[in-house]
Design a protein around this motif. Structure first.
Motif, PDB file in Angstrom:
ATOM      1  N   PHE A   5       0.828  -1.210   0.000  1.00 11.26           N
ATOM      2  CA  PHE A   5       0.000   0.000   0.000  1.00 11.26           C
ATOM      3  C   PHE A   5       0.862   1.260   0.000  1.00 11.26           C
ATOM      4  CE2 PHE A   5      -2.134   3.186   2.829  1.00 11.26           C
ATOM      5  CZ  PHE A   5      -2.953   3.717   1.842  1.00 11.26           C
ATOM      6  N   VAL A   6       1.886   1.294   0.860  1.00  9.86           N
ATOM      7  CA  VAL A   6       2.750   2.473   0.933  1.00  9.86           C
ATOM      8  C   VAL A   6       3.476   2.700  -0.390  1.00  9.86           C
ATOM      9  CG1 VAL A   6       4.806   3.429   2.043  1.00  9.86           C
ATOM     10  CG2 VAL A   6       3.043   2.324   3.424  1.00  9.86           C
ATOM     11  N   ILE A   7       4.026   1.624  -0.956  1.00  5.93           N
ATOM     12  CA  ILE A   7       4.740   1.761  -2.233  1.00  5.93           C
ATOM     13  C   ILE A   7       3.764   2.151  -3.343  1.00  5.93           C
ATOM     14  CG2 ILE A   7       6.124   0.542  -3.951  1.00  5.93           C
ATOM     15  CD1 ILE A   7       7.253  -1.135  -1.638  1.00  5.93           C
ATOM     16  N   SER A   8       2.534   1.653  -3.279  1.00  6.23           N
ATOM     17  CA  SER A   8       1.521   2.013  -4.286  1.00  6.23           C
ATOM     18  C   SER A   8       1.227   3.504  -4.262  1.00  6.23           C
ATOM     19  CB  SER A   8       0.239   1.210  -4.061  1.00  6.23           C
ATOM     20  OG  SER A   8       0.446  -0.160  -4.287  1.00  6.23           O
ATOM     21  N   LEU A   9       1.212   4.085  -3.073  1.00 10.19           N
ATOM     22  CA  LEU A   9       1.010   5.541  -2.972  1.00 10.19           C
ATOM     23  C   LEU A   9       2.175   6.296  -3.605  1.00 10.19           C
ATOM     24  CD1 LEU A   9      -0.437   6.005   0.630  1.00 10.19           C
ATOM     25  CD2 LEU A   9      -1.660   6.112  -1.562  1.00 10.19           C
ATOM     26  N   MET A  10       3.374   5.799  -3.401  1.00 11.89           N
ATOM     27  CA  MET A  10       4.545   6.427  -4.012  1.00 11.89           C
ATOM     28  C   MET A  10       4.473   6.315  -5.534  1.00 11.89           C
ATOM     29  SD  MET A  10       7.381   4.972  -1.329  1.00 11.89           S
ATOM     30  CE  MET A  10       8.772   5.638  -2.255  1.00 11.89           C
ATOM     31  N   LEU A  11       4.060   5.155  -6.027  1.00 11.07           N
ATOM     32  CA  LEU A  11       3.921   4.979  -7.476  1.00 11.07           C
ATOM     33  C   LEU A  11       2.839   5.894  -8.035  1.00 11.07           C
ATOM     34  CD1 LEU A  11       4.216   1.088  -7.732  1.00 11.07           C
ATOM     35  CD2 LEU A  11       5.806   2.770  -8.676  1.00 11.07           C
ATOM     36  N   LEU A  12       1.773   6.083  -7.273  1.00 14.71           N
ATOM     37  CA  LEU A  12       0.720   6.999  -7.712  1.00 14.71           C
ATOM     38  C   LEU A  12       1.283   8.406  -7.877  1.00 14.71           C
ATOM     39  CD1 LEU A  12      -2.176   7.865  -8.318  1.00 14.71           C
ATOM     40  CD2 LEU A  12      -2.572   7.967  -5.840  1.00 14.71           C
ATOM     41  N   GLY A  13       2.072   8.845  -6.911  1.00 12.97           N
ATOM     42  CA  GLY A  13       2.683  10.165  -7.031  1.00 12.97           C
ATOM     43  C   GLY A  13       3.575  10.269  -8.250  1.00 12.97           C
ATOM     44  N   PHE A  14       4.336   9.221  -8.521  1.00 15.50           N
ATOM     45  CA  PHE A  14       5.214   9.186  -9.694  1.00 15.50           C
ATOM     46  C   PHE A  14       4.407   9.301 -10.981  1.00 15.50           C
ATOM     47  CE2 PHE A  14       7.634   6.940 -12.954  1.00 15.50           C
ATOM     48  CZ  PHE A  14       8.917   7.446 -12.784  1.00 15.50           C
ATOM     49  N   VAL A  15       3.318   8.540 -11.069  1.00 12.17           N
ATOM     50  CA  VAL A  15       2.476   8.564 -12.272  1.00 12.17           C
ATOM     51  C   VAL A  15       1.850   9.933 -12.477  1.00 12.17           C
ATOM     52  CG1 VAL A  15       0.345   7.652 -13.281  1.00 12.17           C
ATOM     53  CG2 VAL A  15       2.002   6.079 -12.279  1.00 12.17           C
ATOM     54  N   VAL A  16       1.380  10.543 -11.396  1.00  8.23           N
ATOM     55  CA  VAL A  16       0.740  11.862 -11.509  1.00  8.23           C
ATOM     56  C   VAL A  16       1.741  12.915 -11.965  1.00  8.23           C
ATOM     57  CG1 VAL A  16      -0.349  13.712 -10.187  1.00  8.23           C
ATOM     58  CG2 VAL A  16      -1.099  11.346  -9.877  1.00  8.23           C
ATOM     59  N   VAL A  17       2.953  12.887 -11.412  1.00 10.01           N
ATOM     60  CA  VAL A  17       3.982  13.838 -11.852  1.00 10.01           C
ATOM     61  C   VAL A  17       4.282  13.642 -13.335  1.00 10.01           C
ATOM     62  CG1 VAL A  17       6.419  14.448 -11.624  1.00 10.01           C
ATOM     63  CG2 VAL A  17       5.016  14.144  -9.582  1.00 10.01           C
ATOM     64  N   ASN A  18       4.425  12.387 -13.757  1.00 14.65           N
ATOM     65  CA  ASN A  18       4.654  12.123 -15.175  1.00 14.65           C
ATOM     66  C   ASN A  18       3.515  12.653 -16.037  1.00 14.65           C
ATOM     67  OD1 ASN A  18       7.173  10.996 -15.573  1.00 14.65           O
ATOM     68  ND2 ASN A  18       6.488   8.883 -15.350  1.00 14.65           N
ATOM     69  N   ALA A  19       2.291  12.445 -15.569  1.00 13.61           N
ATOM     70  CA  ALA A  19       1.126  12.831 -16.367  1.00 13.61           C
ATOM     71  C   ALA A  19       1.022  14.335 -16.551  1.00 13.61           C
ATOM     72  CB  ALA A  19      -0.156  12.293 -15.719  1.00 13.61           C
ATOM     73  N   TRP A  20       1.453  15.110 -15.542  1.00 11.87           N
ATOM     74  CA  TRP A  20       1.208  16.540 -15.600  1.00 11.87           C
ATOM     75  C   TRP A  20       2.452  17.389 -15.815  1.00 11.87           C
ATOM     76  CZ3 TRP A  20      -3.506  17.284 -16.747  1.00 11.87           C
ATOM     77  CH2 TRP A  20      -4.488  16.427 -16.261  1.00 11.87           C
ATOM     78  N   ARG A  21       3.624  16.793 -15.739  1.00 14.94           N
ATOM     79  CA  ARG A  21       4.850  17.576 -15.902  1.00 14.94           C
ATOM     80  C   ARG A  21       5.613  17.246 -17.180  1.00 14.94           C
ATOM     81  NH1 ARG A  21       5.505  22.105 -13.729  1.00 14.94           N
ATOM     82  NH2 ARG A  21       7.758  21.808 -13.627  1.00 14.94           N
ATOM     83  N   TRP A  22       5.131  16.312 -17.952  1.00 11.37           N
ATOM     84  CA  TRP A  22       5.806  15.940 -19.190  1.00 11.37           C
ATOM     85  C   TRP A  22       5.345  16.881 -20.295  1.00 11.37           C
ATOM     86  CZ3 TRP A  22       4.375  11.468 -22.876  1.00 11.37           C
ATOM     87  CH2 TRP A  22       5.456  11.187 -23.730  1.00 11.37           C
ATOM     88  N   PRO A  23       6.258  17.618 -20.927  1.00  8.84           N
ATOM     89  CA  PRO A  23       5.826  18.637 -21.896  1.00  8.84           C
ATOM     90  C   PRO A  23       5.324  18.054 -23.211  1.00  8.84           C
ATOM     91  CG  PRO A  23       8.212  18.662 -21.632  1.00  8.84           C
ATOM     92  CD  PRO A  23       7.692  17.662 -20.670  1.00  8.84           C
ATOM     93  N   ARG A  24       4.466  18.802 -23.818  1.00  9.98           N
ATOM     94  CA  ARG A  24       3.959  18.461 -25.144  1.00  9.98           C
ATOM     95  C   ARG A  24       4.798  19.150 -26.216  1.00  9.98           C
ATOM     96  NH1 ARG A  24      -1.628  16.738 -25.032  1.00  9.98           N
ATOM     97  NH2 ARG A  24      -2.553  16.995 -22.962  1.00  9.98           N
ATOM     98  N   VAL A  25       4.676  18.655 -27.444  1.00  6.91           N
ATOM     99  CA  VAL A  25       5.220  19.366 -28.600  1.00  6.91           C
ATOM    100  C   VAL A  25       4.237  20.488 -28.909  1.00  6.91           C
ATOM    101  CG1 VAL A  25       5.828  19.225 -31.044  1.00  6.91           C
ATOM    102  CG2 VAL A  25       6.346  17.311 -29.509  1.00  6.91           C
ATOM    103  N   ARG A  26       4.610  21.704 -28.593  1.00  6.35           N
ATOM    104  CA  ARG A  26       3.669  22.819 -28.718  1.00  6.35           C
ATOM    105  C   ARG A  26       4.149  23.918 -29.655  1.00  6.35           C
ATOM    106  NH1 ARG A  26      -0.617  22.730 -25.574  1.00  6.35           N
ATOM    107  NH2 ARG A  26      -0.663  21.602 -23.589  1.00  6.35           N
ATOM    108  N   ARG A  27       5.435  24.022 -29.862  1.00  6.04           N
ATOM    109  CA  ARG A  27       5.948  25.169 -30.603  1.00  6.04           C
ATOM    110  C   ARG A  27       5.445  25.179 -32.047  1.00  6.04           C
ATOM    111  NH1 ARG A  27       9.818  24.341 -26.811  1.00  6.04           N
ATOM    112  NH2 ARG A  27      10.734  26.197 -25.839  1.00  6.04           N
ATOM    113  N   ALA A  28       5.123  26.357 -32.499  1.00  3.79           N
ATOM    114  CA  ALA A  28       4.831  26.558 -33.912  1.00  3.79           C
ATOM    115  C   ALA A  28       6.029  27.278 -34.511  1.00  3.79           C
ATOM    116  CB  ALA A  28       3.565  27.382 -34.090  1.00  3.79           C
ATOM    117  N   GLY A  29       6.292  27.019 -35.744  1.00  4.93           N
ATOM    118  CA  GLY A  29       7.424  27.677 -36.381  1.00  4.93           C
ATOM    119  C   GLY A  29       7.554  27.238 -37.814  1.00  4.93           C
ATOM    120  N   ALA A  30       8.396  27.919 -38.517  1.00  5.96           N
ATOM    121  CA  ALA A  30       8.622  27.591 -39.925  1.00  5.96           C
ATOM    122  C   ALA A  30      10.029  27.039 -40.082  1.00  5.96           C
ATOM    123  CB  ALA A  30       8.442  28.832 -40.789  1.00  5.96           C
TER     124      ALA A  30
END
Length: 371
Positions: A5-30
Motif C-alpha cells: 500500500f505504501v509503495i503504491s502511494l509512491m507509485l501513484l505520485g510518480f504517475v501523476v507527476v509524469n502525467a502533468w509535468r511531461w511537456p507536449r510538442v507545442r511550438r509553432a514555427g517555420a
C-alpha cells in the motif's frame, strides 16, 4: 500488504507527476523549404500506407520529399502508396534490398531510407502513423528550440474497438510507471533515452555521424535502443508528448495486440533477470492488490490496505486517461488488462527462450543467448 500500500502511494505520485509535468510538442514555427524528408518503412501495409502517405504529403513546404521503403511486401503496399500520392513527385518508393543476417527488418529499412534521403532532417514514421497539419515544421521548431538532434513524439493512440480501448492504454501505463519523463529533460544520461518508433525526427548530419540505425541494427525494440545509443554518442535526444502532432492506430484486434506486445516485451530487456523483475513489479503492485482485496473482503482486516493499493492503481490509470484521452471506463478493466499483459509477457519469454523466436511480419527473429 501494508508495505505494498505504501509503495503504491509512491507509485501513484510518480504517475501523476509524469502525467502533468511531461511537456507536449507545442511550438509553432517555420522551417526551410524542403528541410524535412519523411521516411516510412512498410511491409505488408497496404491497408494503412495510403493514409500515412496522404498525411505526409499534406504538410507544408517544410517537407521536400516522402520516401516509402517497400520491404518485400506481398499485398500491393507500393501500389497503394503511389495511388495515395496521386502523382505528387515528392513521393519515391524504394525497392527492397536483401535483408542482412545481422539486421532486423525495420532497422534495415530505416537505414536504407536515410541513405536515399536528401533533407536536413529525417522524420521516420511507421506506416500506421498520420501527421497532423503542420506537424513536420512544429517538430523541427521544437527540436531546434530544445537543442536536441533527435526528437521523438509520443503519438496519440487511435482506439476504435473494445480490445483497443481496454488493452492498448497499458502501453503508456507500463512506460510511465517506470520512466521519469520530466527528469529525462534535465539529464542526457543514456539510460534516460526514450523514443516511440511511430515518430522519430533526427538531424541528418548527426544521424550519419553516429551511424544512425546501425547502432540498433539487431534490436526489435529499436526505438528506445536508438534513443539510448544516440545519447551515448554524445548527442541530445528527447521524447515529448506528441498527441497534438501525430496519431497512430497500432493494432485493430485482440490478436494484433497480442502479437505486437509479444514481439516487444521480452526483447525490451537485455537481461532475463530484469525481465522477471519487471513482471514481478507489475504483478505485485498492479494486479495483486485487486486479487488480495477480493480474497480478504469480509474475511480479514487486510482488505483495507489491499483496497488502498487497488485504489492507488486505479487513480494512476485515471490520471493517465485524463492526460492521454483514453475512455475512463477502460480504467475499471485494469485487472483484466494487467492479467493480459502478464500473460503476453510470459508468452513472449517462452517464444524467446524456448521457441523458434519471436515472429513479426512473417519473419522469425531468433532467440538470443540468455544473459
Amino acid at each position: 500488504m501494508a508495505a505494498i500500500f505504501v509503495i503504491s502511494l509512491m507509485l501513484l505520485g510518480f504517475v501523476v507527476v509524469n502525467a502533468w509535468r511531461w511537456p507536449r510538442v507545442r511550438r509553432a514555427g517555420a522551417a526551410a523549404p524542403g528541410a524535412v524528408s519523411i521516411l516510412i518503412p512498410a511491409r505488408d501495409e497496404a491497408e494503412r500506407i495510403g493514409a500515412a502517405v496522404s498525411a505526409a504529403l499534406a504538410q507544408d513546404d517544410t517537407v521536400g520529399e516522402a520516401l516509402v521503403y517497400d520491404d518485400h511486401s506481398s499485398d500491393g503496399t507500393a501500389d497503394r502508396a503511389r495511388a495515395a500520392a496521386a502523382g505528387d513527385p515528392r513521393l519515391r518508393v524504394l525497392p527492397p534490398a536483401p535483408l542482412p543476417a545481422d539486421w532486423c527488418g525495420k532497422t534495415f529499412a530505416c537505414a536504407q531510407l536515410a541513405a536515399a534521403a536528401r533533407g536536413e532532417w529525417l522524420l521516420f514514421l511507421d506506416a500506421d502513423t498520420q501527421l497532423k497539419p503542420g506537424a513536420a515544421a512544429r517538430l523541427v521548431a521544437e527540436a531546434s528550440a530544445r537543442g536536441c538532434t533527435l526528437l521523438s513524439a509520443w503519438p496519440g493512440l487511435e482506439l476504435r474497438s473494445f480490445w483497443e480501448r481496454a488493452l492498448l492504454p497499458m502501453l503508456n501505463h507500463v512506460v510511465f510507471t517506470l520512466f521519469p519523463a520530466p527528469l529525462s529533460l534535465l539529464s542526457n544520461r543514456p539510460s534516460l533515452g526514450l523514443a516511440h518508433g511511430a515518430c522519430i525526427l533526427a538531424r541528418r548530419a548527426e544521424y550519419e555521424r553516429t551511424g544512425g540505425h546501425a547502432m540498433a541494427r539487431a534490436e526489435l525494440f529499436e526505438d528506445t535502443a536508438l534513443a539510448r545509443a544516440w545519447r551515448a554518442a554524445g548527442e541530445r535526444g528527447l521524447c515529448l508528448d506528441g498527441q497534438d502532432v501525430v496519431t497512430v492506430r497500432m493494432y485493430d484486434s485482440f490478436g494484433g495486440i497480442w502479437r505486437g506486445f509479444q514481439k516487444n516485451i521480452r526483447p525490451a530487456f537485455r537481461r532475463e533477470a530484469n525481465f522477471w523483475l519487471f513482471l514481478a513489479f507489475r504483478a505485485a503492485f498492479f494486479l495483486w492488490p485487486f486479487l488480495a482485496l477480493a480474497w480478504a473482503w469480509g474475511r480479514s482486516a487486510e482488505w483495507r490496505p489491499a483496497a488502498g493499493a487497488a485504489a492507488a492503481a486505479l487513480l494512476g490509470r485515471f490520471a493517465q486517461a485524463a492526460r492521454f484521452g483514453y475512455p475512463r471506463w477502460s480504467c475499471l478493466l485494469h485487472p483484466l488488462a494487467e492479467g493480459a499483459l502478464l500473460a503476453v509477457g510470459g508468452a513472449s519469454w517462452y517464444k524467446w527462450r524456448w521457441g523458434r523466436g519471436v515472429e513479426w511480419k512473417s519473419r522469425i527473429y531468433p532467440k538470443r543467448k540468455p544473459s
